[in-house]
Enzyme design. Structure first.
Site, PDB file in Angstrom:
ATOM      1  N   PRO A 253      36.331  -3.780 -13.758  1.00  0.00           N
ATOM      2  CA  PRO A 253      35.858  -4.983 -13.052  1.00  0.00           C
ATOM      3  C   PRO A 253      35.832  -4.766 -11.537  1.00  0.00           C
ATOM      4  CG  PRO A 253      38.075  -5.324 -13.936  1.00  0.00           C
ATOM      5  CD  PRO A 253      37.609  -4.003 -14.446  1.00  0.00           C
TER       6      PRO A 253
ATOM      7  N   GLU B  79      46.549  -3.261 -18.297  1.00  0.00           N
ATOM      8  CA  GLU B  79      46.346  -3.531 -16.858  1.00  0.00           C
ATOM      9  C   GLU B  79      45.336  -2.566 -16.239  1.00  0.00           C
ATOM     10  OE1 GLU B  79      47.387  -6.114 -15.123  1.00  0.00           O
ATOM     11  OE2 GLU B  79      48.208  -6.770 -17.033  1.00  0.00           O
TER      12      GLU B  79
ATOM     13  N   ARG C 206      17.716   2.624 -23.187  1.00  0.00           N
ATOM     14  CA  ARG C 206      16.341   2.085 -23.236  1.00  0.00           C
ATOM     15  C   ARG C 206      15.406   2.847 -22.301  1.00  0.00           C
ATOM     16  NH1 ARG C 206      15.121  -2.532 -25.510  1.00  0.00           N
ATOM     17  NH2 ARG C 206      13.601  -3.163 -23.946  1.00  0.00           N
TER      18      ARG C 206
ATOM     19  N   ASP D  76       9.825  -5.487 -19.229  1.00  0.00           N
ATOM     20  CA  ASP D  76      11.050  -6.289 -19.324  1.00  0.00           C
ATOM     21  C   ASP D  76      11.445  -6.868 -17.966  1.00  0.00           C
ATOM     22  OD1 ASP D  76      11.650  -6.085 -21.994  1.00  0.00           O
ATOM     23  OD2 ASP D  76      12.862  -4.275 -21.777  1.00  0.00           O
TER      24      ASP D  76
HETATM   25  N1  SAM Z   1      43.998  -5.229 -14.061  1.00  0.00           N
HETATM   26  C1  SAM Z   1      42.588  -4.961 -14.013  1.00  0.00           C
HETATM   27  C2  SAM Z   1      41.981  -5.639 -12.802  1.00  0.00           C
HETATM   28  O1  SAM Z   1      42.359  -6.772 -12.503  1.00  0.00           O
HETATM   29  O2  SAM Z   1      41.060  -5.065 -12.179  1.00  0.00           O
HETATM   30  C3  SAM Z   1      41.891  -5.465 -15.248  1.00  0.00           C
HETATM   31  C4  SAM Z   1      42.190  -4.682 -16.467  1.00  0.00           C
HETATM   32  S1  SAM Z   1      41.253  -5.220 -17.873  1.00  0.00           S
HETATM   33  C5  SAM Z   1      42.321  -6.398 -18.610  1.00  0.00           C
HETATM   34  C6  SAM Z   1      41.321  -3.870 -18.982  1.00  0.00           C
HETATM   35  C7  SAM Z   1      40.128  -2.943 -18.970  1.00  0.00           C
HETATM   36  O3  SAM Z   1      38.954  -3.667 -19.356  1.00  0.00           O
HETATM   37  C8  SAM Z   1      39.779  -2.313 -17.641  1.00  0.00           C
HETATM   38  O4  SAM Z   1      40.562  -1.187 -17.396  1.00  0.00           O
HETATM   39  C9  SAM Z   1      38.306  -1.985 -17.820  1.00  0.00           C
HETATM   40  O5  SAM Z   1      38.118  -0.728 -18.440  1.00  0.00           O
HETATM   41  C10 SAM Z   1      37.807  -3.085 -18.749  1.00  0.00           C
HETATM   42  N2  SAM Z   1      37.075  -4.166 -18.061  1.00  0.00           N
HETATM   43  C11 SAM Z   1      37.462  -5.446 -17.922  1.00  0.00           C
HETATM   44  N3  SAM Z   1      36.570  -6.184 -17.280  1.00  0.00           N
HETATM   45  C12 SAM Z   1      35.529  -5.369 -16.990  1.00  0.00           C
HETATM   46  C13 SAM Z   1      34.287  -5.553 -16.303  1.00  0.00           C
HETATM   47  N4  SAM Z   1      33.941  -6.722 -15.787  1.00  0.00           N
HETATM   48  N5  SAM Z   1      33.460  -4.485 -16.192  1.00  0.00           N
HETATM   49  C14 SAM Z   1      33.798  -3.283 -16.709  1.00  0.00           C
HETATM   50  N6  SAM Z   1      34.981  -3.054 -17.347  1.00  0.00           N
HETATM   51  C15 SAM Z   1      35.835  -4.071 -17.492  1.00  0.00           C
END
Ligand code: SAM
Length: 247
Positions: free
Chosen positions: A88, A115, A152, A167
């Site tokens: 994220p 986490e 794609r 698209d």
């Molecule tokens: N503690 C992290 C933070 O606040 O940035 C969030 C960890 S999340 C619960 C667990 C995993 O989900 C991350 O390591 C990532 O690989 C994935 N993930 C969660 N949200 C995502 C997003 N918006 N885009 C891409 N990967 C995501």
């Protein structure tokens, strides 16, 4: 193109990639896909992939060693993949990024859980990509989403490349509305222009609808659009339509 996903839940990919466009691309060997179990790179009896965070606090952290070993195993096979961490905190993934990545020979996604992953894994990560400003429990769904969008653009994956070009976002506009049979459904008619058989009229109608939708729904995208001759003709027709409605 080779696509590898490093995950503690490889079976999640079995169902999703067993259907539709992706499964055909895998069957026809246009895409070589593997979901690799990070646990296969652990060395302890319990196949541990997570541990408590240094410094305390809630939650668990994915251990670096199994992930680093899994990434290393991919390079040992020949081509070094472009390594993406679904996160994220990454740069926003979009259509342009999907197209850019589709030109690579080999990409690998690391899916975090809990986490997130031990920061030292970042030394082997080429790019962090986010699928939106929200937090999911794992990187598997983001990886699936990105793989769908990237593939794609790989030649041969979508039978008719024209449908990819038409698209939303490809031309920096949202796609126009689509209709199929019947011509009339519960009093709702297919627009006359689409039934006219006049190709120029159809093209202008579709462009007007794309421009209208983009203006209304995504003004940010509309403002960045590079207007071509068809857009200008469509805008002129749209202004005339608006003027007629106002009179
Ligand atoms: N503690 C992290 C933070 O606040 O940035 C969030 C960890 S999340 C619960 C667990 C995993 O989900 C991350 O390591 C990532 O690989 C994935 N993930 C969660 N949200 C995502 C997003 N918006 N885009 C891409 N990967 C995501």
């Amino acid at each position: 193109m080779r696509i590898d996903v490093l995950t503690i839940f490889p079976r999640l990919f079995e169902t999703v990639f067993s259907w539709g466009v992706i499964s055909r691309a895998i069957e026809r060997e246009i895409i070589f896909f593997r979901a690799i179990d990070i646990r296969d790179f652990t060395e302890d009896r319990h196949r541990t992939t997570d541990d408590y965070p240094f410094g305390g606090g809630s939650g668990l952290v994915m251990k670096a060693e199994p992930i680093l070993k899994a990434v290393e195993s991919l390079s040992d096979e020949g081509t070094k993949p472009y390594v993406i961490y679904a996160s994220p905190q990454g740069k926003a993934f979009d259509n342009n990024k999907a197209q850019e990545l589709s030109r690579l020979e080999s990409i690998a996604f690391i899916c975090g859980r809990y986490e997130g992953i031990d920061e030292r894994v970042m030394n082997v990560v080429d790019e962090e990509l986010s699928v939106g400003d929200f937090v999911l429990s794992g990187g598997e769904v983001p990886a699936m989403l990105m793989i769908e969008a990237i593939s794609r653009f790989v030649p041969g994956v979508v039978g008719d490349m024209e449908s990819v070009i038409n698209d939303s976002f490809f031309s920096e506009l949202l796609d126009h509305p689509h209709y199929t049979r019947p011509r009339e459904l519960n009093g709702m008619k297919v627009p006359d222009e689409l039934l006219s058989g006049n190709h120029e009229m159809i093209e202008i109608y579709r462009r007007i609808e794309s421009l209208k939708r983009t203006m209304e729904r995504r003004p940010d995208v509309f403002l960045k659009h590079d207007f071509d001759l068809t857009d200008k003709k469509a805008l002129l027709a749209l202004f005339k339509e608006l003027k007629r409605d106002a009179e």
